[in-house]
Design an enzyme around this catalytic site. Structure first.
Site, short mmCIF file in Angstrom:
data_model
loop_
_atom_site.label_atom_id
_atom_site.label_comp_id
_atom_site.label_asym_id
_atom_site.label_seq_id
_atom_site.Cartn_x
_atom_site.Cartn_y
_atom_site.Cartn_z
N HIS A 157 11.37 -5.44 10.27
CA HIS A 157 11.09 -4.23 9.50
C HIS A 157 12.37 -3.74 8.87
O HIS A 157 13.38 -3.60 9.55
CB HIS A 157 10.55 -3.12 10.41
CG HIS A 157 9.20 -3.37 10.94
ND1 HIS A 157 8.33 -2.36 11.24
CD2 HIS A 157 8.54 -4.51 11.24
CE1 HIS A 157 7.20 -2.86 11.70
NE2 HIS A 157 7.31 -4.17 11.72
N ARG B 289 0.85 -1.19 0.00
CA ARG B 289 0.00 0.00 0.00
C ARG B 289 0.88 1.24 0.00
O ARG B 289 2.02 1.21 0.43
CB ARG B 289 -0.96 0.03 1.19
CG ARG B 289 -0.26 0.04 2.56
CD ARG B 289 -0.15 1.44 3.15
NE ARG B 289 0.56 1.47 4.39
CZ ARG B 289 1.76 1.99 4.53
NH1 ARG B 289 2.43 2.46 3.52
NH2 ARG B 289 2.34 2.04 5.72
N LYS C 271 0.47 5.11 1.48
CA LYS C 271 -0.39 5.87 2.40
C LYS C 271 -1.27 6.84 1.61
O LYS C 271 -0.81 7.46 0.65
CB LYS C 271 0.45 6.69 3.38
CG LYS C 271 0.95 5.93 4.57
CD LYS C 271 1.53 6.90 5.59
CE LYS C 271 2.11 6.17 6.77
NZ LYS C 271 1.14 5.42 7.55
N GLU D 190 9.16 0.75 3.09
CA GLU D 190 9.22 -0.10 4.29
C GLU D 190 8.77 -1.50 3.90
O GLU D 190 7.70 -1.68 3.30
CB GLU D 190 8.31 0.43 5.39
CG GLU D 190 8.39 -0.46 6.63
CD GLU D 190 7.43 -0.05 7.73
OE1 GLU D 190 7.90 0.19 8.85
OE2 GLU D 190 6.21 0.02 7.45
N GLU E 158 -4.74 -8.30 16.79
CA GLU E 158 -4.56 -7.21 17.73
C GLU E 158 -4.94 -5.86 17.11
O GLU E 158 -5.59 -5.04 17.75
CB GLU E 158 -3.10 -7.18 18.20
CG GLU E 158 -2.86 -6.20 19.33
CD GLU E 158 -1.49 -6.38 19.92
OE1 GLU E 158 -1.41 -6.74 21.11
OE2 GLU E 158 -0.49 -6.17 19.19
N ASP F 298 12.42 13.10 4.12
CA ASP F 298 13.48 12.81 5.09
C ASP F 298 12.98 12.15 6.37
O ASP F 298 13.72 11.42 7.02
CB ASP F 298 14.23 14.09 5.46
CG ASP F 298 15.04 14.64 4.30
OD1 ASP F 298 15.31 13.90 3.33
OD2 ASP F 298 15.40 15.84 4.36
#
Length: 188
Positions: free
Chosen positions: A118, A41, A43, A137, A152, A66
């Site tokens: 990550h 995805r 954002k 990411e 969760e 940054d």
């Protein structure tokens, strides 16, 4: 903003292509696919603005580039912990992938039991007039880690009035035992 986010879309596609090639190679040459599934995805502008404001980042594109490194995100779900680390290594050893940061929540789970690997990686995106280096990411998880994280998230964020919220801490020892179990190593 649309042009800015498009760069992240292209960076995300670059990483998705690399993962797709690895998956196909494993299927054709090794008779084993370590990748269960991949989701991705970029954002939304609204989500990005909310994060910028929450982190106190200036509203200019360079400051955003940054300081916000998860504008483009990919989640890679594997069966085994060994697959997580192997795929991470295979992706990050490619010549055009630069590792900017790694947080290993598998080796060191968060206090709530969350586990994942990550990585913020950067890839070049070749546009008609320039080359931009885009951070993406990439989260690597096992199926068990993904199950617990998804459950969760739903209880805490999507169903905030869920009567079962208070039960989650009681499951942390079970969660850690299941997600830490490697269920054996896979042969390649």
């Amino acid at each position: 903003m649309q042009r800015f986010l498009l760069q992240y879309e292209f960076g995300m596609r670059e990483i998705e292509t690399k993962l797709s090639i690895l998956r196909d190679e494993f299927l054709e040459l090794h008779d084993y696919n370590p990748i269960e599934h991949v989701t991705s995805r970029v954002k939304s502008p609204e989500s990005l603005v909310e994060k910028i404001d929450r982190k106190g980042v200036a509203h200019d594109l360079e400051a955003i580039r940054d300081n916000i490194t998860d504008i483009a995100g990919i989640r890679v779900t594997c069966a085994f912990v060994s697959d997580v680390y192997r795929l991470f290594d295979l992706l990050t050893q490619q010549d055009d992938v630069t590792v900017r940061a790694v947080k290993d929540y598998i080796a060191e789970p968060k206090p709530n039991g969350y586990q994942s690997l990550h990585a913020i990686v950067e890839v070049p995106v070749f546009l008609s007039s320039t080359t931009v280096h885009v951070p993406v990411e990439v989260q690597f998880r096992t199926i068990a880690m993904d199950f617990w994280a998804s459950l969760e998230h739903k209880i805490y964020y999507e169903y905030s009035r869920c009567p079962h919220r208070s039960w989650l801490p009681r499951f942390h020892p079970t969660r850690l035992a299941i997600t830490r179990a490697n269920f054996g190593e896979c042969c390649y």
